[in-house]
Design an enzyme around this catalytic site. Structure first.
Site, PDB file in Angstrom:
ATOM      1  N   ARG A  67       0.840  -1.190   0.000  1.00  9.50           N
ATOM      2  CA  ARG A  67       0.000   0.000   0.000  1.00  9.50           C
ATOM      3  C   ARG A  67       0.884   1.253   0.000  1.00  9.50           C
ATOM      4  NH1 ARG A  67      -5.788   0.974   0.158  1.00  9.50           N
ATOM      5  NH2 ARG A  67      -5.882   3.174   0.633  1.00  9.50           N
ATOM      6  N   LEU A  95      -5.937   8.091   1.842  1.00  7.11           N
ATOM      7  CA  LEU A  95      -4.594   8.582   1.503  1.00  7.11           C
ATOM      8  C   LEU A  95      -3.751   8.605   2.772  1.00  7.11           C
ATOM      9  CD1 LEU A  95      -5.976  11.413  -0.736  1.00  7.11           C
ATOM     10  CD2 LEU A  95      -4.623   9.469  -1.558  1.00  7.11           C
ATOM     11  N   ASN A 107     -11.875  16.725   0.488  1.00  4.12           N
ATOM     12  CA  ASN A 107     -12.726  15.606   0.094  1.00  4.12           C
ATOM     13  C   ASN A 107     -14.178  15.998   0.281  1.00  4.12           C
ATOM     14  OD1 ASN A 107     -13.439  12.964  -0.699  1.00  4.12           O
ATOM     15  ND2 ASN A 107     -13.542  12.278   1.422  1.00  4.12           N
ATOM     16  N   THR A 108     -15.013  15.470  -0.586  1.00  2.99           N
ATOM     17  CA  THR A 108     -16.439  15.712  -0.422  1.00  2.99           C
ATOM     18  C   THR A 108     -17.122  14.411  -0.005  1.00  2.99           C
ATOM     19  OG1 THR A 108     -18.450  16.325  -1.580  1.00  2.99           O
ATOM     20  CG2 THR A 108     -16.617  15.669  -2.953  1.00  2.99           C
ATOM     21  N   HIS A 109     -18.008  14.535   0.988  1.00  3.41           N
ATOM     22  CA  HIS A 109     -18.664  13.358   1.560  1.00  3.41           C
ATOM     23  C   HIS A 109     -20.181  13.570   1.529  1.00  3.41           C
ATOM     24  CE1 HIS A 109     -19.441   9.899   3.994  1.00  3.41           C
ATOM     25  NE2 HIS A 109     -20.025  10.617   4.924  1.00  3.41           N
ATOM     26  N   ASP A 141      -7.878  14.437   6.771  1.00  2.00           N
ATOM     27  CA  ASP A 141      -6.870  14.114   7.783  1.00  2.00           C
ATOM     28  C   ASP A 141      -6.743  12.596   7.855  1.00  2.00           C
ATOM     29  OD1 ASP A 141      -9.022  13.199   9.238  1.00  2.00           O
ATOM     30  OD2 ASP A 141      -8.859  14.698  10.843  1.00  2.00           O
ATOM     31  N   ALA A 142      -6.118  12.098   8.912  1.00  2.00           N
ATOM     32  CA  ALA A 142      -5.819  10.668   8.961  1.00  2.00           C
ATOM     33  C   ALA A 142      -7.056   9.800   9.179  1.00  2.00           C
ATOM     34  CB  ALA A 142      -4.795  10.399  10.068  1.00  2.00           C
ATOM     35  N   GLY A 143      -8.165  10.390   9.611  1.00  2.00           N
ATOM     36  CA  GLY A 143      -9.362   9.591   9.890  1.00  2.00           C
ATOM     37  C   GLY A 143     -10.248   9.408   8.664  1.00  2.00           C
ATOM     38  N   ASP A 145     -13.394  10.626   7.042  1.00  2.00           N
ATOM     39  CA  ASP A 145     -14.381  11.720   7.017  1.00  2.00           C
ATOM     40  C   ASP A 145     -14.410  12.507   8.333  1.00  2.00           C
ATOM     41  OD1 ASP A 145     -15.083  10.864   4.429  1.00  2.00           O
ATOM     42  OD2 ASP A 145     -16.508   9.425   5.218  1.00  2.00           O
TER      43      ASP A 145
HETATM   44  C1  GRF Z   1     -20.213  11.710  -4.311  1.00  2.00           C
HETATM   45  O1  GRF Z   1     -21.469  11.762  -3.677  1.00  2.00           O
HETATM   46  C2  GRF Z   1     -19.098  11.662  -3.306  1.00  2.00           C
HETATM   47  O2  GRF Z   1     -19.305  12.432  -2.181  1.00  2.00           O
HETATM   48  C3  GRF Z   1     -19.141  10.191  -2.953  1.00  2.00           C
HETATM   49  O3  GRF Z   1     -19.315   9.551  -4.182  1.00  2.00           O
HETATM   50  C4  GRF Z   1     -20.002  10.411  -5.059  1.00  2.00           C
HETATM   51  C5  GRF Z   1     -19.146  10.589  -6.275  1.00  2.00           C
HETATM   52  O4  GRF Z   1     -19.890  11.050  -7.342  1.00  2.00           O
HETATM   53  N1  GRF Z   1     -17.966   9.788  -2.226  1.00  2.00           N
HETATM   54  P1  GRF Z   1     -19.199  11.470  -8.726  1.00  2.00           P
HETATM   55  O5  GRF Z   1     -18.189  10.385  -9.103  1.00  2.00           O
HETATM   56  O6  GRF Z   1     -18.553  12.801  -8.539  1.00  2.00           O
HETATM   57  O7  GRF Z   1     -20.345  11.518  -9.699  1.00  2.00           O
END
Ligand code: GRF
Length: 204
Positions: A67, A95, A107-109, A141-143, A145
């Site tokens: 890894r 990462l 990152n988007t969650h 960060d390391a966690g 989300d």
């Molecule tokens: C998003 O909702 C993101 O937050 C999640 O997976 C989805 C990705 O969508 N982890 P896309 O690949 O940008 O269409």
């Protein structure tokens, strides 16, 4: 001023990536996507980048003995594009601390952190029965989300939602939030102090 350089990491359909590519078409946005990376080949996210003439790379964990080797190779190729910000947009790999020390990574969650971390934010929100969920942009960060929060957007859960309909509604809000926050960061800068994130000089 030079536009901020974004490297975007994807694992799937790449609609968040597309929203960034579209926003970057306007010079006033203040950023450009200089490369798109993935942890697998043959995904729509990479095809979107290719259609936009953006350089792509992919590094699959299974092609590396360790890894750490994968992570180092990813960091090396990302470094080549000299990003100001790395945006993990639906990138389904964690990462390493070494990677995160090198690059400011967002990152988007698809949930309102700290609720429902992990791979199944919309499913877990639905199962819990919340009436409002949403999306969160955070500094990785390391966690899982757990990083300092940059932006959040609420999304209502509707009667009769299933995981797909809820996730699609979240993604619409998520893309707008991502484009807005990344643009402001590109134009105004970002400061991270502990858990507090400030965008721009005017923020408190
Ligand atoms: C998003 O909702 C993101 O937050 C999640 O997976 C989805 C990705 O969508 N982890 P896309 O690949 O940008 O269409």
């Amino acid at each position: 001023m030079q536009p901020a350089r974004l490297v975007v990491l994807v694992s799937g359909s790449g609609t968040n990536l597309q929203a960034l590519i579209d926003a970057c078409a306007d010079p006033a946005y203040g950023a450009r996507v200089v490369a798109v990376g993935a942890d697998r080949d043959g995904i729509e996210g990479l095809a979107r980048a290719e259609r936009a003439g953006i350089p792509t790379f992919s590094r699959s964990v299974t092609d590396f003995e360790t890894r750490e080797g994968w992570d180092e190779s990813l960091a090396t190729v990302v470094e080549r594009f000299e990003p100001d910000v790395v945006v993990s947009a639906g990138f389904m790999k964690l990462l390493s601390a070494r990677f995160l020390d090198r690059f400011l990574t967002l990152n988007t969650h698809p949930a309102l952190c700290p609720a429902f971390p992990g791979m199944h934010g919309p499913r877990d929100a639905l199962a819990y029965g919340v009436k409002v969920t949403g999306a969160t942009l955070f500094v990785v960060d390391a966690g899982v989300d757990t990083g300092p929060i940059v932006a959040q957007v609420p999304v209502e859960v509707h009667e009769g939602d299933d995981v797909e309909s809820l996730h699609e509604r979240i993604k619409t809000a998520e893309r707008a939030m991502l484009v807005d926050a990344v643009g402001r960061i590109a134009r105004e800068g970002i400061t991270v102090e502990g858990r507090r994130v400030r965008i721009g000089a005017a923020a408190r």
